[in-house]
Design an enzyme around this catalytic site. Sequence first.
Site, PDB file in Angstrom:
ATOM      1  N   GLU A   1       9.402  71.986  38.323  1.00 35.07           N
ATOM      2  CA  GLU A   1       9.810  73.032  39.265  1.00 35.07           C
ATOM      3  C   GLU A   1      11.304  73.307  39.115  1.00 35.07           C
ATOM      4  O   GLU A   1      12.072  72.419  38.737  1.00 35.07           O
ATOM      5  CB  GLU A   1       9.557  72.573  40.718  1.00 35.07           C
ATOM      6  CG  GLU A   1       8.085  72.414  41.095  1.00 35.07           C
ATOM      7  CD  GLU A   1       7.471  73.723  41.595  1.00 35.07           C
ATOM      8  OE1 GLU A   1       8.169  74.751  41.595  1.00 35.07           O
ATOM      9  OE2 GLU A   1       6.291  73.695  41.973  1.00 35.07           O
ATOM     10  N   CYS A   2      11.703  74.530  39.458  1.00 29.29           N
ATOM     11  CA  CYS A   2      13.127  74.892  39.423  1.00 29.29           C
ATOM     12  C   CYS A   2      13.883  74.294  40.615  1.00 29.29           C
ATOM     13  O   CYS A   2      15.099  74.259  40.624  1.00 29.29           O
ATOM     14  CB  CYS A   2      13.314  76.404  39.546  1.00 29.29           C
ATOM     15  SG  CYS A   2      12.328  77.367  38.452  1.00 29.29           S
ATOM     16  N   GLY A   3      13.133  73.934  41.665  1.00 30.80           N
ATOM     17  CA  GLY A   3      13.780  73.487  42.892  1.00 30.80           C
ATOM     18  C   GLY A   3      13.747  74.565  43.963  1.00 30.80           C
ATOM     19  O   GLY A   3      14.298  74.402  45.041  1.00 30.80           O
TER      20      GLY A   3
END
Length: 248
Positions: A227-229
């Site tokens: 995930e990118c966050g």
Amino acid sequence: MATETLQADDIASAARRLRDRPPWESLAWAAERFAPRVAFATGFGAEGCLVIDIIARHRLRIEVFTLDTGLLFPETVGLWRRLEDRYGLEIRAVRPALTVAEQARDHGEELFYRDPDRCCSLRKTEPLWHALSGLAAWVTAIRRQQTPERKGTEVVEWDGTFGLVKVNPLAAWTHEEVWEYLRAHRVPVNPLHALGYPSIGCAPCTSPVRPGEDLRAGRWRGRVKTECGLHARGQAASTCHVRDGAEA
Ligand code: SF4
């Protein structure tokens, strides 16, 4: 700063009411409840194109923006323009504080290979934080099926990370349902999907997937990162303070 108080019960009740309803209903609810302080953040994935189609089709008051990291595939940039032309809307670019060259100067070349979490923080999470800071709600195109982290996604929920309401109209949709809709409505999609890229992010961090692999296996291949966050599961709050539109 003026705030509007939204009880967690209100969010839970909206989530229950909209859980099994078609996506346009949760989008219409978000527009009616929060416009003009609601926006859709898209990376132009297949699901994002679908949500843009619904927003345009129903003329909903939801701004659309994208995180332009400066590292997008040319095909993604081309799709961005095609969607604007097809639907007659502007998709606003939200950009990082540093250009790609400035980031290389300050943090070294190819940070995305050496420290992708830091790179995502600089080029995605921090710009998103600024983009959401004046809003009361944001819309995403995430689905529960996409990753284990997204399994608990509700159609309407409180985003404890960014401090606003999060609306996920496609939470319950399957991959097949998404593509059925896209084909039926002839929605423009990224040509890279047909070349083995089911999930598309920045060019340095996206590779095609092989038959039988997970649909997101091409994202940050070879790393534990998935995930990118942007979609961390934030802590629920019993009382949620919806931000005033004048906040910087
Ligand atoms: Fe950087 Fe890759 Fe994250 Fe894009 S996806 S911001 S290039 S680490």
